[in-house]
Design a protein around this motif. Sequence first.
Motif, PDB file in Angstrom:
ATOM      1  N   TRP A  14       3.676  -1.889   1.410  1.00 45.28           N
ATOM      2  CA  TRP A  14       4.493  -1.896   3.093  1.00 45.28           C
ATOM      3  C   TRP A  14       3.604  -2.093   3.596  1.00 45.28           C
ATOM      4  N   THR A  17       1.932  -4.529   4.513  1.00 48.23           N
ATOM      5  CA  THR A  17       2.711  -6.399   4.367  1.00 48.23           C
ATOM      6  C   THR A  17       3.139  -6.047   5.924  1.00 48.23           C
ATOM      7  N   LEU A  79       7.902  -8.815   3.939  1.00 45.95           N
ATOM      8  CA  LEU A  79       8.824  -7.670   4.232  1.00 45.95           C
ATOM      9  C   LEU A  79      10.493  -7.785   3.921  1.00 45.95           C
TER      10      LEU A  79
END
Length: 146
Positions: A14, A17, A79
């Motif tokens: 995450w 990203t 995402l």
Amino acid sequence: MTEKSSSKPPTWYWVVTVLALLWNLVGVWAYLGSAFMKDQIRADLSPEQAALFDSTPAWVTAAFAIATWGGLLGCIALLLRKKWAKPVLTLSLLAILVQMAHGFFMTNSVELYGQVQGLIIPLFVIIVGIALVFFARLADKKLWLS
């Protein structure tokens, strides 16, 4: 027939990203500036740099658009944990390579803009593009994308 099931990506997925999304938003901002704020950009350029800017072929501008918007869309797909991130980021990388090939081999951009703007930043853009394609491949291999 066995279907692959998604597994939960780690926290660093995450982080990477989101950083990639922010990077590509900067690229989109740069593209929009070059496409819609030409007079403001030209005002900050030397006459030689302005001439190079004005002589940019349409196919290079198209490659710039595909590279930036593709990168943004690919990061959104990451995402959302979608497999289509891979082909979109690959297309973005190909467009980056086309755009940068023009700058490296068909112009004197390094001479006009200097080492940082003419060489180091474009090489960094290529490296990030390659890294994002490999990141998307890794995410798919680890079953983080569906």
